[in-house]
Design an enzyme around this catalytic site. Sequence first.
Site, PDB file in Angstrom:
ATOM      1  N   TYR A  80      19.762   2.515 -13.510  1.00 30.55           N
ATOM      2  CA  TYR A  80      18.630   1.748 -12.971  1.00 30.55           C
ATOM      3  C   TYR A  80      18.667   0.294 -13.465  1.00 30.55           C
ATOM      4  O   TYR A  80      18.483  -0.650 -12.687  1.00 30.55           O
ATOM      5  CB  TYR A  80      17.348   2.460 -13.409  1.00 30.55           C
ATOM      6  CG  TYR A  80      16.063   1.907 -12.871  1.00 30.55           C
ATOM      7  CD1 TYR A  80      15.654   2.178 -11.560  1.00 30.55           C
ATOM      8  CD2 TYR A  80      15.205   1.143 -13.674  1.00 30.55           C
ATOM      9  CE1 TYR A  80      14.443   1.697 -11.078  1.00 30.55           C
ATOM     10  CE2 TYR A  80      14.005   0.665 -13.200  1.00 30.55           C
ATOM     11  CZ  TYR A  80      13.623   0.941 -11.901  1.00 30.55           C
ATOM     12  OH  TYR A  80      12.425   0.478 -11.419  1.00 30.55           O
TER      13      TYR A  80
ATOM     14  N   SER B 261       5.662   3.185   2.065  1.00 33.28           N
ATOM     15  CA  SER B 261       4.815   4.372   2.288  1.00 33.28           C
ATOM     16  C   SER B 261       4.033   4.795   1.053  1.00 33.28           C
ATOM     17  O   SER B 261       3.041   5.514   1.165  1.00 33.28           O
ATOM     18  CB  SER B 261       5.675   5.549   2.756  1.00 33.28           C
ATOM     19  OG  SER B 261       6.762   5.749   1.870  1.00 33.28           O
ATOM     20  N   ARG B 262       4.486   4.390  -0.117  1.00 34.89           N
ATOM     21  CA  ARG B 262       3.822   4.834  -1.353  1.00 34.89           C
ATOM     22  C   ARG B 262       3.875   3.730  -2.391  1.00 34.89           C
ATOM     23  O   ARG B 262       4.585   2.746  -2.223  1.00 34.89           O
ATOM     24  CB  ARG B 262       4.532   6.078  -1.919  1.00 34.89           C
ATOM     25  CG  ARG B 262       4.364   7.302  -1.062  1.00 34.89           C
ATOM     26  CD  ARG B 262       5.009   8.535  -1.675  1.00 34.89           C
ATOM     27  NE  ARG B 262       6.459   8.481  -1.647  1.00 34.89           N
ATOM     28  CZ  ARG B 262       7.229   8.443  -2.731  1.00 34.89           C
ATOM     29  NH1 ARG B 262       6.699   8.443  -3.932  1.00 34.89           N
ATOM     30  NH2 ARG B 262       8.546   8.403  -2.613  1.00 34.89           N
TER      31      ARG B 262
HETATM   32  P1  NDP Z   1       7.604   5.093  -5.510  1.00 38.89           P
HETATM   33  O1  NDP Z   1       8.548   6.180  -5.889  1.00 38.89           O
HETATM   34  O2  NDP Z   1       6.149   5.297  -5.726  1.00 38.89           O
HETATM   35  O3  NDP Z   1       7.825   4.698  -3.965  1.00 38.89           O
HETATM   36  C1  NDP Z   1       9.121   4.409  -3.520  1.00 38.89           C
HETATM   37  C2  NDP Z   1       9.080   3.929  -2.089  1.00 38.89           C
HETATM   38  O4  NDP Z   1      10.412   3.589  -1.691  1.00 38.89           O
HETATM   39  C3  NDP Z   1       8.601   4.994  -1.115  1.00 38.89           C
HETATM   40  O5  NDP Z   1       7.928   4.365  -0.057  1.00 38.89           O
HETATM   41  C4  NDP Z   1       9.917   5.627  -0.634  1.00 38.89           C
HETATM   42  O6  NDP Z   1       9.857   6.235   0.659  1.00 38.89           O
HETATM   43  C5  NDP Z   1      10.776   4.374  -0.558  1.00 38.89           C
HETATM   44  N1  NDP Z   1      12.202   4.656  -0.633  1.00 38.89           N
HETATM   45  C6  NDP Z   1      12.904   5.258  -1.629  1.00 38.89           C
HETATM   46  N2  NDP Z   1      14.194   5.312  -1.316  1.00 38.89           N
HETATM   47  C7  NDP Z   1      14.332   4.736  -0.097  1.00 38.89           C
HETATM   48  C8  NDP Z   1      15.414   4.508   0.768  1.00 38.89           C
HETATM   49  N3  NDP Z   1      16.663   4.867   0.435  1.00 38.89           N
HETATM   50  N4  NDP Z   1      15.191   3.913   1.966  1.00 38.89           N
HETATM   51  C9  NDP Z   1      13.934   3.536   2.306  1.00 38.89           C
HETATM   52  N5  NDP Z   1      12.859   3.719   1.543  1.00 38.89           N
HETATM   53  C10 NDP Z   1      13.056   4.325   0.344  1.00 38.89           C
HETATM   54  O7  NDP Z   1       8.152   3.793  -6.279  1.00 38.89           O
HETATM   55  P2  NDP Z   1       7.314   2.574  -6.929  1.00 38.89           P
HETATM   56  O8  NDP Z   1       6.279   2.131  -5.991  1.00 38.89           O
HETATM   57  O9  NDP Z   1       6.959   2.960  -8.301  1.00 38.89           O
HETATM   58  O10 NDP Z   1       8.463   1.466  -7.043  1.00 38.89           O
HETATM   59  C11 NDP Z   1       8.638   0.453  -6.056  1.00 38.89           C
HETATM   60  C12 NDP Z   1       9.679  -0.529  -6.562  1.00 38.89           C
HETATM   61  O11 NDP Z   1       9.233  -1.124  -7.771  1.00 38.89           O
HETATM   62  C13 NDP Z   1      11.023   0.122  -6.867  1.00 38.89           C
HETATM   63  O12 NDP Z   1      12.070  -0.752  -6.534  1.00 38.89           O
HETATM   64  C14 NDP Z   1      10.952   0.320  -8.365  1.00 38.89           C
HETATM   65  O13 NDP Z   1      12.230   0.401  -8.939  1.00 38.89           O
HETATM   66  C15 NDP Z   1      10.197  -0.930  -8.782  1.00 38.89           C
HETATM   67  N6  NDP Z   1       9.553  -0.790 -10.066  1.00 38.89           N
HETATM   68  C16 NDP Z   1       8.602   0.188 -10.307  1.00 38.89           C
HETATM   69  C17 NDP Z   1       8.020   0.290 -11.534  1.00 38.89           C
HETATM   70  C18 NDP Z   1       6.966   1.308 -11.854  1.00 38.89           C
HETATM   71  O14 NDP Z   1       6.567   1.397 -13.028  1.00 38.89           O
HETATM   72  N7  NDP Z   1       6.481   2.083 -10.913  1.00 38.89           N
HETATM   73  C19 NDP Z   1       8.404  -0.608 -12.638  1.00 38.89           C
HETATM   74  C20 NDP Z   1       9.395  -1.576 -12.286  1.00 38.89           C
HETATM   75  C21 NDP Z   1       9.940  -1.663 -11.053  1.00 38.89           C
HETATM   76  P3  NDP Z   1       9.372   7.784   0.835  1.00 38.89           P
HETATM   77  O15 NDP Z   1       7.880   7.748   0.636  1.00 38.89           O
HETATM   78  O16 NDP Z   1       9.743   8.171   2.199  1.00 38.89           O
HETATM   79  O17 NDP Z   1      10.082   8.540  -0.239  1.00 38.89           O
END
Ligand code: NDP
Length: 251
Positions: free
Chosen positions: A159, A18-19
């Site tokens: 994490y 979603s994001r």
């Molecule tokens: P965001 O916080 O922007 O988005 C997280 C997404 O995961 C949202 O769609 C959220 O849904 C969903 N989500 C969170 N918890 C759950 C759950 N329990 N069940 C189902 N959906 C869930 O995160 P990022 O896009 O930044 O990160 C995406 C991935 O990349 C993660 O695994 C993160 O650890 C990894 N990552 C990110 C980095 C960064 O710099 N951004 C760096 C390294 C790794 P909802 O919208 O409903 O909350």
Amino acid sequence: MHTPSTPAPKIALVSGGSRGIGAAIVRRLARDGWDVGFCYRSDEESARLVEKEATELGVRCLALQADVSDPVQAKSWVTRTEDELGPVAAVVANAGVIRDRPLVLMSDDDWHQVMDTNLDGVFHTCRAAVFPMLKRRTGCVVTLSSVAGVHGNPGQTNYSAAKAGIIGFTKSLAKEVGPHGIRANVVAPGLIDTDMTDALPSRDRERLLSSIALRRFGTTAEVADLTAFLVSDQAGYLTGSVLEVHGGIAL
Ligand code: NDP
């Protein structure tokens, strides 16, 4: 030797679509002609928007609410998606959260929320999606780790532990399912501009920027491009790999 029977239809699953990075992956796969099923935890409005954008690209897209930390919800998300879209050929376990704190101040909740979504969630999602792939003897898995899981990062013991766990999980999975025609790889991003990194205090942001060779955070599209490559036929001989996409970060 593995011989796939018929070419698999291009149907992908993305957790947390979603994001942020997940949403970019959904859009990118849709652009490449994949039908995409994705889940989100709570932000339905953003999920519907991504679903609409993907559908406008001429593919089918199905957004369902499911918390991947719950094995029952993860399983029923995968099953409902397969029922509605068809057999899944690629799964991207992307959903993740952060609860950063120095170890000595970290609560049990901070620890467990991160492990439950980031590590258990990957296990639940992959177990549900890989089972039918095994029967079809084709498919691929991409898991989202982080440079914190490879190199460690202060304030992120929870994490980093979860993200390092994802690497061990995926490498083992690659060895386990490779003989059945299924590939599994890890994408380990550095600092990417999303809601997750928006929360960083500006002092930390400046310090981190100076440690990145390219002197900028990455874009979600840059992570999505790598993921799209990994699920494509061009990556047919890649499995058990950890691909870091971090602009030359020194942690
Ligand atoms: P965001 O916080 O922007 O988005 C997280 C997404 O995961 C949202 O769609 C959220 O849904 C969903 N989500 C969170 N918890 C759950 C759950 N329990 N069940 C189902 N959906 C869930 O995160 P990022 O896009 O930044 O990160 C995406 C991935 O990349 C993660 O695994 C993160 O650890 C990894 N990552 C990110 C980095 C960064 O710099 N951004 C760096 C390294 C790794 P909802 O919208 O409903 O909350």
